[in-house]
Design a protein around this motif. Structure first.
Motif, mmCIF file in Angstrom:
data_model
loop_
_atom_site.group_PDB
_atom_site.id
_atom_site.type_symbol
_atom_site.label_atom_id
_atom_site.label_comp_id
_atom_site.label_asym_id
_atom_site.label_seq_id
_atom_site.Cartn_x
_atom_site.Cartn_y
_atom_site.Cartn_z
ATOM 1 N N LEU A 191 8.790 15.533 -18.800
ATOM 2 C CA LEU A 191 9.666 14.534 -18.204
ATOM 3 C C LEU A 191 9.688 13.261 -19.052
ATOM 4 N N PRO A 192 10.858 12.722 -19.312
ATOM 5 C CA PRO A 192 10.911 11.468 -20.072
ATOM 6 C C PRO A 192 10.438 10.298 -19.211
ATOM 7 N N LEU A 193 9.598 9.469 -19.782
ATOM 8 C CA LEU A 193 9.188 8.241 -19.109
ATOM 9 C C LEU A 193 10.198 7.168 -19.493
ATOM 10 N N ILE A 197 11.233 0.705 -18.329
ATOM 11 C CA ILE A 197 10.339 0.295 -17.249
ATOM 12 C C ILE A 197 9.078 -0.350 -17.823
ATOM 13 N N PRO A 198 8.784 -1.614 -17.494
ATOM 14 C CA PRO A 198 7.555 -2.258 -17.961
ATOM 15 C C PRO A 198 6.323 -1.563 -17.373
ATOM 16 N N ILE A 199 5.288 -1.422 -18.192
ATOM 17 C CA ILE A 199 4.068 -0.744 -17.756
ATOM 18 C C ILE A 199 2.852 -1.596 -18.088
ATOM 19 N N LEU A 200 1.960 -1.726 -17.106
ATOM 20 C CA LEU A 200 0.647 -2.325 -17.315
ATOM 21 C C LEU A 200 -0.378 -1.218 -17.162
ATOM 22 N N ASN A 201 -1.076 -0.888 -18.246
ATOM 23 C CA ASN A 201 -2.096 0.162 -18.230
ATOM 24 C C ASN A 201 -3.475 -0.495 -18.244
ATOM 25 N N VAL A 202 -4.233 -0.282 -17.180
ATOM 26 C CA VAL A 202 -5.587 -0.830 -17.083
ATOM 27 C C VAL A 202 -6.569 0.305 -17.361
ATOM 28 N N ALA A 221 -5.098 8.608 -25.492
ATOM 29 C CA ALA A 221 -3.804 8.925 -24.887
ATOM 30 C C ALA A 221 -3.221 7.700 -24.181
ATOM 31 N N GLN A 222 -4.076 6.902 -23.556
ATOM 32 C CA GLN A 222 -3.603 5.685 -22.898
ATOM 33 C C GLN A 222 -3.121 4.674 -23.929
ATOM 34 N N ARG A 223 -3.877 4.517 -24.996
ATOM 35 C CA ARG A 223 -3.472 3.574 -26.049
ATOM 36 C C ARG A 223 -2.136 3.992 -26.664
ATOM 37 N N ASN A 224 -1.976 5.286 -26.900
ATOM 38 C CA ASN A 224 -0.728 5.772 -27.484
ATOM 39 C C ASN A 224 0.455 5.528 -26.544
ATOM 40 N N LEU A 225 0.229 5.691 -25.242
ATOM 41 C CA LEU A 225 1.284 5.428 -24.263
ATOM 42 C C LEU A 225 1.750 3.985 -24.354
ATOM 43 N N VAL A 226 0.809 3.070 -24.433
ATOM 44 C CA VAL A 226 1.127 1.642 -24.488
ATOM 45 C C VAL A 226 1.794 1.269 -25.800
ATOM 46 N N HIS A 227 1.302 1.815 -26.892
ATOM 47 C CA HIS A 227 1.833 1.451 -28.210
ATOM 48 C C HIS A 227 3.230 2.003 -28.450
ATOM 49 N N ALA A 228 3.690 2.909 -27.589
ATOM 50 C CA ALA A 228 4.988 3.544 -27.774
ATOM 51 C C ALA A 228 6.159 2.637 -27.420
ATOM 52 N N ASN A 229 5.872 1.514 -26.744
ATOM 53 C CA ASN A 229 6.963 0.634 -26.332
ATOM 54 C C ASN A 229 6.457 -0.799 -26.194
#
Length: 265
Positions: A191-193, A197-202, A221-229
């Protein structure tokens, strides 16, 4: 901090009873236990971690309702808490469809939302956001599980160590959750994220696994998610285990509140 939170909860207890909804609603194929504290502004919809129910959010949601004067919505996912389980129709997509039916029944079909999810709850946030990208104004992920081939392999490896008979006597819900985990991760992975949409990953300081290699994969995986946008942020919850809502409730309340205000919801 904990005394301050308890004090706020005492204040809230005397003021929100007329706005409190705590009920079981039939939304085929499940009956979902839903709790809503009604307010103004953009509602906050919480998704619990895997194997947990809505009680995970009781104190956090109540304080945020008081501080932001907004609607907060928590619920027990299928098979957990007071919600029922239909094993023949069990999938993350069906769970989200049942959640959508419940939100529609309570008048939130066209509402905007800030989503909050812990661990596996991040999967549900992603599915909901993919289906309602225009209504989701932000997502707060608390040490989220990130779908990937590596996550699928980890889920398969773990499930192969389990014996179904160990889950009899009240834990068959958890067994079905784990039995479907590889398939669930594969579905969410595709599924495309929505990038807008702004995301705050804690991210927790201590990962959920015993093996250091698995924890590094989980955090990478969390760091990569954040760095993608560019509209995504990463915050480290120092001193916290994977269960950030339990270990650092004050921090969670502060971060969600600040993010909500920053987005001007």
């Amino acid at each position: 901090m904990i005394f301050r939170i308890l004090f706020v909860m005492l204040l809230v207890a005397g003021n929100v009873d007329a706005q409190r909804l705590d009920t079981l609603i039939k939304v085929s194929p499940y009956s979902l236990h839903v709790k809503i504290l009604e307010g103004k502004g953009t509602p906050i919809l919480f998704e619990s971690g895997g194997g947990l129910d809505a009680s995970q959010w009781d104190s956090i949601a109540t304080v945020l309702h008081y501080q932001l004067q907004t609607t907060v919505i928590t619920y027990d996912r299928a098979g957990f808490g007071k919600s029922t389980l239909d094993t023949t129709n069990y999938s993350i997509l069906q769970e989200i469809k049942s959640l959508e039916a419940a939100l529609t029944a309570f008048g939130y079909k066209n509402a905007n939302f800030l989503l909050v999810g812990h661990s596996l709850g991040g999967f549900y946030n992603r599915v909901f956001a993919a289906r309602h990208s225009g209504q989701v104004k932000g997502i707060v992920l608390l040490d989220p599980r990130i779908p990937s081939y590596e996550d699928m392999a980890s889920a398969r490896k773990y499930f192969q160590t389990l014996d179904r008979k160990d889950f009899e006597g009240g834990y068959i819900n958890l067994y079905h959750l784990l039995a479907n985990m590889e398939q669930t991760s594969n579905y969410v992975r595709q599924l495309p994220l929505p990038p807008g949409i702004p995301i705050l990953n804690v991210m927790a300081e201590t990962g959920p696994f015993l093996e250091a290699k698995e924890n590094e994969r989980f955090q990478t995986a969390q760091r990569n998610l954040v760095h993608a946008n560019k509209n995504r942020k990463l915050v480290l919850a120092k001193g916290s285990s994977h269960n950030i809502p339990n270990d650092k409730p004050g921090l969670v309340i502060k971060l969600i509140g600040n993010f909500y205000r920053e987005l001007k919801l």
